[in-house]
Structure formats: C-alpha cells, structure tokens
Design an enzyme around this catalytic site. Structure first.
Site, PDB file in Angstrom:
ATOM      1  N   GLY A 144       4.921   5.518   8.428  1.00  0.00           N
ATOM      2  CA  GLY A 144       6.209   5.352   9.095  1.00  0.00           C
ATOM      3  C   GLY A 144       6.846   3.989   8.925  1.00  0.00           C
ATOM      4  N   ASN A 187       9.061   3.193   6.826  1.00  0.00           N
ATOM      5  CA  ASN A 187      10.505   3.408   6.655  1.00  0.00           C
ATOM      6  C   ASN A 187      11.190   3.720   7.981  1.00  0.00           C
ATOM      7  OD1 ASN A 187      11.494   3.297   3.725  1.00  0.00           O
ATOM      8  ND2 ASN A 187       9.540   4.367   3.558  1.00  0.00           N
ATOM      9  N   MET A 204       5.352  15.098   3.931  1.00  0.00           N
ATOM     10  CA  MET A 204       4.594  15.588   2.772  1.00  0.00           C
ATOM     11  C   MET A 204       4.545  17.107   2.666  1.00  0.00           C
ATOM     12  SD  MET A 204       3.967  12.843   1.260  1.00  0.00           S
ATOM     13  CE  MET A 204       2.773  13.297   0.002  1.00  0.00           C
ATOM     14  N   HIS A 232      12.251   8.564  -2.285  1.00  0.00           N
ATOM     15  CA  HIS A 232      11.178   8.853  -3.242  1.00  0.00           C
ATOM     16  C   HIS A 232      10.810   7.558  -3.976  1.00  0.00           C
ATOM     17  CE1 HIS A 232       8.762  11.223  -5.971  1.00  0.00           C
ATOM     18  NE2 HIS A 232       9.306  10.554  -6.975  1.00  0.00           N
TER      19      HIS A 232
HETATM   20  C1  GRF Z   1       7.393   6.105   0.930  1.00  0.00           C
HETATM   21  O1  GRF Z   1       6.901   5.317  -0.104  1.00  0.00           O
HETATM   22  C2  GRF Z   1       8.320   7.157   0.405  1.00  0.00           C
HETATM   23  O2  GRF Z   1       8.917   6.818  -0.781  1.00  0.00           O
HETATM   24  C3  GRF Z   1       7.416   8.339   0.186  1.00  0.00           C
HETATM   25  O3  GRF Z   1       6.451   8.243   1.195  1.00  0.00           O
HETATM   26  C4  GRF Z   1       6.292   6.903   1.600  1.00  0.00           C
HETATM   27  C5  GRF Z   1       6.371   6.849   3.087  1.00  0.00           C
HETATM   28  O4  GRF Z   1       5.949   5.635   3.599  1.00  0.00           O
HETATM   29  N1  GRF Z   1       8.198   9.549   0.169  1.00  0.00           N
HETATM   30  P1  GRF Z   1       6.082   5.320   5.141  1.00  0.00           P
HETATM   31  O5  GRF Z   1       5.368   6.416   5.908  1.00  0.00           O
HETATM   32  O6  GRF Z   1       7.546   5.251   5.493  1.00  0.00           O
HETATM   33  O7  GRF Z   1       5.398   3.992   5.346  1.00  0.00           O
END
Ligand code: GRF
Length: 203
Positions: A13, A15, A91, A110
C-alpha cells in the site's frame, strides 16, 4: 463536487500512502473513501486505518466466482457513491461486473512502460530482457491485462548491477510521484478519453 475514490490493493500500500498524503496535504481535491482488499494480512489495511479510511476486506475463497465477489464490491462502491477506482497493486483479474460500470473511471498503475512487459513480474521481465530504460505507467482499466488507454508514464533508467529489488525501489519512487499527479488531474476534471487517446486539459 469532490471526487470520491476507492483504492484497490493487495499488498503493502505504498501507493495508497502517497495518495492519502497528497489528499491530506491539499494537493489532490478528492476524498479517498474506501480501500478494497483481498488479503487479511496486507499492510495496506493498516495504512488505511492510520488515515481513517474505511476498508472493505473480502475473502475470495468464500465466493463461487469472481463475478460473485465483484457484485458484492460493486454494492459497497455504490453505497458510498464512489466515482473513480484506483488499482494500486490489486493482484486479481477483473470481470465485466466491475469493468463495465467503471470503464473510463478506473485506472491502474503498472511498474513498466506499457505496452512492454504487461502482467506479473514486470520488473523482472524488463531486467531479463535487458532494456536500458523502464518505468511506470498509469492506464485506464479495460477487459485485458494492462491493455487500457494510457494516461501517464514515467521513465526510470536501468543501472548496471540493478537487481529486481533495487530497480523496483526506484520504480516505486517514480510511482509515488506519478499516481498522485494523475489522480489530481482526475479530481480537477481535466482527463478526457477518446478511443485510445487520453488528453489532459492545461497540462
Ligand atoms: C506497484 O509497484 C504497482 O505498480 C504494482 O503493484 C505495486 C504495488 O505497491 N501494480 P504498493 O502496494 O502500492 O506498495
């Protein structure tokens, strides 16, 4: 009117964290009203709680099909009047149950420069291929795997001696700039989708 956002995530998480900080600091005029997650142990749940964001945790195995749990999720989104969905490390493959009602209002981040290296292990795919430049892409979600129209991309150089870990860390740092920027455009109503072409007003 404030745009209401749901973030879907299955992992750490980071992001979500970047987005929630940008909202808190007034850099994004939106509200993050829900985090949808399919893994009870995912750290994203703790991050959401720390920001006071509601979470909806579901257990895919308790449902007979993907469509069945997506119907349930759709109900949660409707209840909260969610306008846009941000996929950040979710996922699971999606079905038309979510894709159709939210087409044009659902984005994904992505860790590669699409259309190169879609699907899982994108950073490893790029390293194994031997590209010198990779990066991150924010795109609309359609029925395919990372195939939707592209909103924004950020390049990241591959350095000598990079491993999946070191390169992933730099791509993630780029994502934490890129995703809040795109969500700000969305919140300001500046994103227009026309076929595969995306325009950002006053970019
Ligand atoms: C990110 O690198 C994104 O590009 C991919 O999954 C990862 C998620 O990371 N789809 P986080 O859970 O936000 O740390």
């Amino acid at each position: 009117m404030t745009v209401r956002i749901a973030v879907f995530a299955s992992g750490s998480g980071s992001n979500l964290q970047a987005l929630a900080e940008a909202v808190r600091d007034g850099r994004i005029p939106a509200s993050i009203d829900l985090v949808v997650c399919d893994k009870p142990s995912a750290y994203v749940l703790e991050r959401a709680r720390a920001f006071g964001i509601d979470t909806y945790l579901f257990h895919p195995k308790e449902y007979s099909s993907r469509e069945a749990y997506e119907e349930q999720i759709l109900g949660e989104l409707s209840k909260r009047g969610i306008d846009w969905i941000v996929m950040a490390g979710y996922m699971r493959l999606l079905t038309r149950v979510l894709v159709e009602p939210y087409y044009g209002r659902m984005i994904n981040i992505h860790p590669a420069l699409l259309p190169a290296f879609p699907g899982i292990h994108a950073v490893k795919q790029a390293l194994d291929y031997g590209v010198r430049v990779t990066g991150a892409t924010v795109h609309f979600v359609d029925g395919g795997t990372d195939t939707g129209p592209i909103l924004a991309q950020q390049t990241v150089e591959v350095l000598p001696g990079d491993t999946e870990e070191t390169l992933s860390a730099r791509i993630q740092a780029a994502e934490h700039e890129l995703l809040p920027r795109v969500v700000r455009w969305i919140s300001e109503g500046r994103v227009k989708l026309d076929g595969r072409r995306v325009t950002i007003e006053n970019e």
